[in-house]
Design an enzyme around this catalytic site. Structure first.
Site, PDB file in Angstrom:
ATOM      1  N   GLU A  35      44.541  39.858  39.314  1.00  0.00           N
ATOM      2  CA  GLU A  35      43.652  39.297  38.311  1.00  0.00           C
ATOM      3  C   GLU A  35      42.383  40.146  38.342  1.00  0.00           C
ATOM      4  O   GLU A  35      41.625  40.107  39.306  1.00  0.00           O
ATOM      5  CB  GLU A  35      43.360  37.838  38.693  1.00  0.00           C
ATOM      6  CG  GLU A  35      42.706  37.020  37.618  1.00  0.00           C
ATOM      7  CD  GLU A  35      42.403  35.599  38.095  1.00  0.00           C
ATOM      8  OE1 GLU A  35      41.366  35.073  37.674  1.00  0.00           O
ATOM      9  OE2 GLU A  35      43.154  35.018  38.899  1.00  0.00           O
ATOM     10  N   ASP A  49      32.064  30.122  37.892  1.00  0.00           N
ATOM     11  CA  ASP A  49      32.124  30.750  39.210  1.00  0.00           C
ATOM     12  C   ASP A  49      31.089  30.211  40.173  1.00  0.00           C
ATOM     13  O   ASP A  49      29.961  29.918  39.804  1.00  0.00           O
ATOM     14  CB  ASP A  49      31.962  32.268  39.066  1.00  0.00           C
ATOM     15  CG  ASP A  49      33.220  32.903  38.510  1.00  0.00           C
ATOM     16  OD1 ASP A  49      34.296  32.670  39.101  1.00  0.00           O
ATOM     17  OD2 ASP A  49      33.145  33.598  37.486  1.00  0.00           O
TER      18      ASP A  49
END
Lengths: 402, 268
Positions: free
Chosen positions: B52, B63
């Site tokens: 990824e 995040d």
């Protein structure tokens, strides 16, 4: 494409995890707006807590500096907590209860929305955490103290530019983690659907009242309605009732900071193109790669790189027009209102006043201007005193509000 | 270019080996472009099945602190979106399908069709889009249908059955199941929510279901690999590269990846 679009703008650009909460909120607010129980309670709070309707004040001595136009201020600065923000906050806090949630989180730039949220949380017995960029906690130290006094936890955010956009990032991270118990009490007309529409509807009372008041006062509609635009909630609030009044110009005033050429500003419409930030598609200050560009303004409340999607729609459709006032122009209008009318405006609202000075000069002495005075300037006394050199050296270096 | 192998085929091959796939995330440009590309090659060498490839973004709202810091540093050092194509080429050459994970505005700004074409040309396998839901993705769905790229949308513990159906119908390659409510970052336990979510997702789709958010050790990889088709690891790998000299970081990264690869091979 989802509901909640204003032309091409708006939408829901958020993690899937938040979709159920947004759908729950959309359903709750749709029901509430038709529920006499909810509307009655909100109306009672407006009258007995906030102090609505807020008055209008004609300001002839200030108007001498606006090309001789008649100028009428809508006095949202006189609301409890000192700005228009309380309108939306009380309504969302009531919704929080109706959704069975016990905790609210909020972002704040100038601190006005944070103070209003902390106030409503105290009133309704909700836990409250406010995210605020570290830069803003420093330039708005008085409001940090006010929020803490009201029992809220204030979390300074140091990531990114450490201003409003970063506070929103952090609030969204909190929300996605605690969405079961927590409502994100977003303070402006941006974010994913249904926030832009809902927050506008909760501020719509500003224009509804003002339209009646100016008809009573002047016997006619204004030639222009003028408001400052950061995210754009006070502007949407006063504009919305006038949208169908085709002869009324709607004028939004963005923060021109140190001037467009300097790159240090928050005049989105003067410089940018549409993109996605914080869940919505709207005009956005971004670089060639799509990275957000940091905005700048003397006014923390206007220091935001994007703008509510309905403003983008009003702008592109031509129904509203947007101009900007630089720090310099806003502070000149700030000083003028203080000196001519004995009213200390929020620096955010001073941008609208600067806009009125220009628009009045353009339209001339026969014109009638309605200006949304969205907040009062108590929180800005330190910034303004430094700007005008009113402090001795030691106090000027101190940073906090005395 | 050689015939590219898609993520779904790789996961099927892992399934034939009676194990979950290891999906490893790293952002391009951290700590610098060259090291990040080398780091992704090491992931493949050390046993990761799918890479990824993250693209640094100024406002990474899904995040946690580890990835926030890494991507902020990458941007400070001049990382550009187009660098991602250098990484996808390298990962493809190393033998794993690269899926690009990025926030939607970066694709919008480049132009959805243009981005898709460049991705295909550089060996990329598709996109993972944490802030794009299928409801808003008409342009991307058309572009990925045209190019054959995978499109991985996310499901979450809060997703209703109706949402699970809607999201999985739009996915191609695999479904990304966010194991917990929250942002990326290591957690001491991944919890039962992940298992429930995988079961609920499998009830509405035949696509593989990979689990992300919170996995940081071989033991956790084994646990999640026992019930999911793939185990996604991000923050722990980024942490291995953080605050270390490049060579030292790459060595730590290799060790951790080997541990995680061992984990997915012992889970069942």
């Amino acid at each position: 494409m989802t509901d909640g679009r204003f032309g091409a703008f708006g939408g829901r650009y958020v993690p899937e995890a938040l979709i159920p909460a947004l759908e729950q909120l959309d359903e709750a607010r749709s029901k509430a707006m038709l529920d006499p129980g909810f509307l009655g309670e909100l109306d009672r709070l407006h009258r007995t807590y906030t102090g609505r309707p807020s008055i209008v004040t004609e300001v002839p001595r200030f108007a001498e500096h606006c090309g001789g136009a008649r100028v009428v201020l809508k006095r949202e600065d006189l609301n409890h907590t000192g700005s228009h923000k309380i309108n939306n906050v009380l309504a969302q806090a009531l919704l929080t209860q109706r959704m069975g949630k016990s905790r609210v989180i909020a972002e704040t730039g100038a601190g006005q929305h944070g103070v209003a949220t902390a106030t409503a949380a105290a009133l309704l017995g909700l836990d409250c955490r406010v995210y605020m960029g570290r830069v803003d906690t420093e330039r708005q130290a008085l409001n940090v103290a006010r929020m803490r006094m009201l029992g809220a936890e204030v979390v300074p955010v140091s990531t990114g530019s450490a201003t409003l956009k970063d506070a929103i990032n952090e609030a969204l991270r909190d929300w996605v983690t605690n969405v079961g118990t927590t409502h994100y009490l977003l303070g402006t007309v941006t974010g994913p659907h249904p926030f832009p529409e809902m927050v506008r509807d909760f501020h719509r009372i500003i224009g509804v009242e003002a339209r009646g008041q100016i008809l009573d006062l002047a016997g006619r509609l204004p030639d222009a309605v003028i408001a400052c635009v950061g995210g754009g909630s006070n502007a949407m609030g006063i504009f919305h009732r006038f949208i169908d009044d085709e002869g009324v110009r709607l004028v939004g005033v963005e923060a021109g900071g140190e001037g467009i050429a300097s790159g240090r500003h928050a005049a989105r419409f003067a410089s940018s193109s549409p993109g996605v930030l914080h869940g919505t598609f709207s005009y956005l200050m971004q670089d060639d790669d799509g990275q957000t560009i940091e905005s700048h303004s003397i006014s923390a409340g206007l220091d935001y790189p994007s703008v509510g999607p309905e403003h983008s729609y009003l702008r592109d459709s031509g129904r509203a027009e947007y101009r900007y006032a630089t720090d310099e122009q806003a502070m000149r209008a700030f000083e003028l209102l203080c000196r001519t009318e004995g009213i200390i405006p929020a620096i955010e609202s001073a941008h609208a006043l600067a806009g009125a000075m220009e628009v009045g000069s353009e339209l001339g002495p026969e014109s009638l201007l309605l200006v949304n005075l969205s907040g009062r300037g108590d929180k800005d006394v330190h910034t303004a005193a430094r700007w005008f050199g009113l402090l001795d050296d030691a106090a000027a270096d101190g940073g906090g509000d005395a | 270019m050689t015939q590219t192998v898609g993520a779904e085929a790789v996961i099927a091959r892992c399934r034939a080996e009676n194990r979950a796939a290891l999906v490893a995330y790293l952002p391009v440009g951290f700590p610098d472009l060259k090291t990040s590309v080398r780091a992704m090659e090491i992931l493949v060498e050390a046993g990761a099945d799918i890479i990824e490839v993250g693209v640094p973004y100024s406002d990474p709202l899904m995040d946690g602190p580890v990835i926030q810091r890494a991507v902020a540093l990458a941007l400070e050092r001049g990382s550009r979106v187009a660098d991602v194509f250098t990484a996808t080429e390298a990962v493809r050459a190393a033998g794993a399908p690269p899926l690009v994970m990025l926030y939607w505005n970066l694709v919008l700004r480049a132009g959805v069709d243009r981005f898709a074409d460049r991705l295909v040309a550089s060996g990329g396998g598709g996109l993972i889009t944490p802030d794009l839901i299928p409801d808003e993705a008409a342009e991307w769905i058309a572009a990925s249908d045209r190019t054959g790229l995978d499109r991985v949308f996310l499901v979450a513990p809060s997703s209703t059955t109706e949402r699970l159906q809607r999201v999985t119908r739009a996915c191609r390659g695999f479904v990304y199941a966010a194991s917990t409510m929250g942002v990326t970052g290591a957690r001491s336990s991944v919890g039962s929510a992940a298992r429930d979510l995988v079961e609920r997702t499998r009830a509405v789709t035949d696509l593989p279901v990979c689990v992300g958010l919170g996995v940081s050790t071989g033991e956790q990889a084994a646990e999640v690999g026992s019930f999911a088709d793939g185990v996604i690891v991000g923050s722990a790998l980024v942490a291995a590269l953080t605050d270390r000299e490049p060579e030292e970081g790459l060595a730590a990264l290799r060790t951790l990846t080997e541990e995680l690869a061992q984990g997915v091979r012992t889970g069942r």
